[in-house]
Design a protein around this motif. Structure first.
Motif, PDB file in Angstrom:
ATOM      1  N   GLU A  53      -7.467   4.332  -8.491  1.00 26.70           N
ATOM      2  CA  GLU A  53      -8.387   4.031  -7.678  1.00 26.70           C
ATOM      3  C   GLU A  53      -8.168   5.550  -7.163  1.00 26.70           C
ATOM      4  N   TRP A  75      -2.749  -9.689  -5.926  1.00 25.29           N
ATOM      5  CA  TRP A  75      -3.098  -8.703  -5.282  1.00 25.29           C
ATOM      6  C   TRP A  75      -4.763  -9.072  -4.718  1.00 25.29           C
ATOM      7  N   LYS A  76      -5.175  -8.057  -3.601  1.00 23.45           N
ATOM      8  CA  LYS A  76      -6.493  -8.992  -2.705  1.00 23.45           C
ATOM      9  C   LYS A  76      -7.194  -8.893  -3.604  1.00 23.45           C
ATOM     10  N   GLU A  77      -7.722  -8.344  -4.648  1.00 23.32           N
ATOM     11  CA  GLU A  77      -8.896  -8.521  -5.778  1.00 23.32           C
ATOM     12  C   GLU A  77      -8.732  -9.558  -6.851  1.00 23.32           C
ATOM     13  N   GLN A  93       0.641  -1.156   0.249  1.00 26.38           N
ATOM     14  CA  GLN A  93      -0.160   0.175   0.361  1.00 26.38           C
ATOM     15  C   GLN A  93       0.741   0.749   0.114  1.00 26.38           C
ATOM     16  N   LEU A 117       2.706   1.998  -3.188  1.00 22.58           N
ATOM     17  CA  LEU A 117       1.578   2.456  -4.199  1.00 22.58           C
ATOM     18  C   LEU A 117       1.097   4.059  -4.376  1.00 22.58           C
ATOM     19  N   LYS A 129      -5.531  -1.229 -11.514  1.00 29.04           N
ATOM     20  CA  LYS A 129      -7.295  -1.022 -11.042  1.00 29.04           C
ATOM     21  C   LYS A 129      -7.009   0.151  -9.852  1.00 29.04           C
ATOM     22  N   ARG A 130      -5.860  -0.500  -9.183  1.00 23.03           N
ATOM     23  CA  ARG A 130      -5.086   0.095  -7.881  1.00 23.03           C
ATOM     24  C   ARG A 130      -4.103   1.522  -7.901  1.00 23.03           C
ATOM     25  N   ASP A 159      -3.069  -8.281  -0.788  1.00 27.70           N
ATOM     26  CA  ASP A 159      -1.619  -7.781  -1.607  1.00 27.70           C
ATOM     27  C   ASP A 159      -0.592  -8.331  -0.473  1.00 27.70           C
TER      28      ASP A 159
END
Ligand SMILES: O=P(O)(O)OC[C@H]1O[C@H](OP(=O)(O)OP(=O)(O)O)[C@H](O)[C@@H]1O
Ligand SMILES: O=c1cc[nH]c(=O)[nH]1
Length: 179
Positions: free
Chosen positions: A51, A165-167, A13, A16, A47-48, A172
Motif C-alpha cells: 500500500e 495488524w489492524k487488518e 507506522q 513501515l 500488504k501494508r 497495529d
C-alpha cells in the motif's frame, strides 16, 4: 503471563514507512523485483508495504506472491496433529528475479530456511533478500540475517513476540509475552 507493549501503532507506522523507503532505495522501480510474503503472518506485512509503495512511491504493477512453507520445515514430521498448509500463490516465475522475502518475525531462522527451499520450485532467483519486521537477535539456529529490519528485540527463549495488524487483529501493536 505478562505482556509488555514493544511497539505502538504510531511506531509500527513509522517503521513501515522506513522499510518501504529502504526497499525503494535498493529496488528503484521494482521492475525486476518480486515481494514474497511468508505465510501466514508475513502476508499482512506485505500488504501494508504494498500500500505504501503504491500510494507514496507510485510503484505500479508491483509483483507480489504468498509462499507457504509448512511442508518444507525441517520439523514437520515431528508434529502430533495433522498439519494444515496455507495457500501458496506465485503467478510468475522467479527466474533471474530479485526476490524479497517478507515476514513479521525472524527468530531461529528455520522458517526462512524452509522458504529458501520452497521458492526453488518457482525458478532460480537472481538473489534473495529478507525483510523482517522484528528481528529476535541472539536466538538464531541458522546463519540467516535480515537485509531490512524493522526493530531488533532481545528476548529470552521463554518469551514470545506477537505482531498484531489492524487488518487482522483490529490494531497495529507489538507485544512481548512472558510466560
Ligand atoms: O525464525 P523462526 O523460528 O522460524 O520463527 C519465525 C516465524 O514464527 C512465526 O510464525 P509461526 O507463528 O507460524 O511460527 P511459531 O509457531 O514458531 O511462532 C513468524 O510469523 C515467523 O514466520
Ligand atoms: O517470538 C516469536 C518467535 C517466533 N515467532 C513469533 O511470532 N514470535
Amino acid at each position: 503471563m505478562s505482556q509488555k507493549v514493544l511497539l505502538t501503532a504510531k511506531e509500527v507506522q513509522i517503521i513501515l514507512q522506513r522499510l518501504a523507503c529502504q526497499l525503494v532505495e535498493n529496488h528503484s522501480d521494482f521492475s525486476n523485483t518480486v515481494l514474497i510474503g511468508i505465510q501466514p503472518r508475513g502476508i499482512f506485512l506485505l500488504k501494508r508495504l504494498e500500500e505504501i509503495l503504491e500510494s507514496e512511491y507510485d510503484i505500479k504493477s508491483l509483483k507480489t506472491g504468498q509462499l507457504d512453507i509448512t511442508f518444507y520445515r525441517d520439523d514437520f514430521r515431528r508434529s502430533d496433529k495433522p498439519l494444515e498448509a496455507n495457500k501458496t500463490k506465485i503467478d510468475f516465475v522467479v527466474e533471474d528475479k530479485r526476490v524479497v522475502f517478507i515476514d513479521d518475525v525472524l527468530y531461529t531462522g528455520r522458517s526462512i530456511r524452509a522458504a529458501l527451499t520452497a521458492i526453488q520450485s518457482f525458478g532460480r532467483p537472481k538473489e534473495i533478500e529478507l525483510l523482517s519486521f522484528i528481528d529476535r537477535r541472539f536466538s538464531r539456529h541458522l546463519p540467516i540475517q535480515p537485509d531490512y529490519n524493522g526493530r531488533q528485540v532481545d528476548a529470552i527463549n521463554e518469551e514470545k513476540v506477537i505482531v498484531n495488524w489492524k487488518e487482522n487483529e483490529g490494531e497495529d501493536i507489538v507485544y512481548l509475552i512472558s510466560k
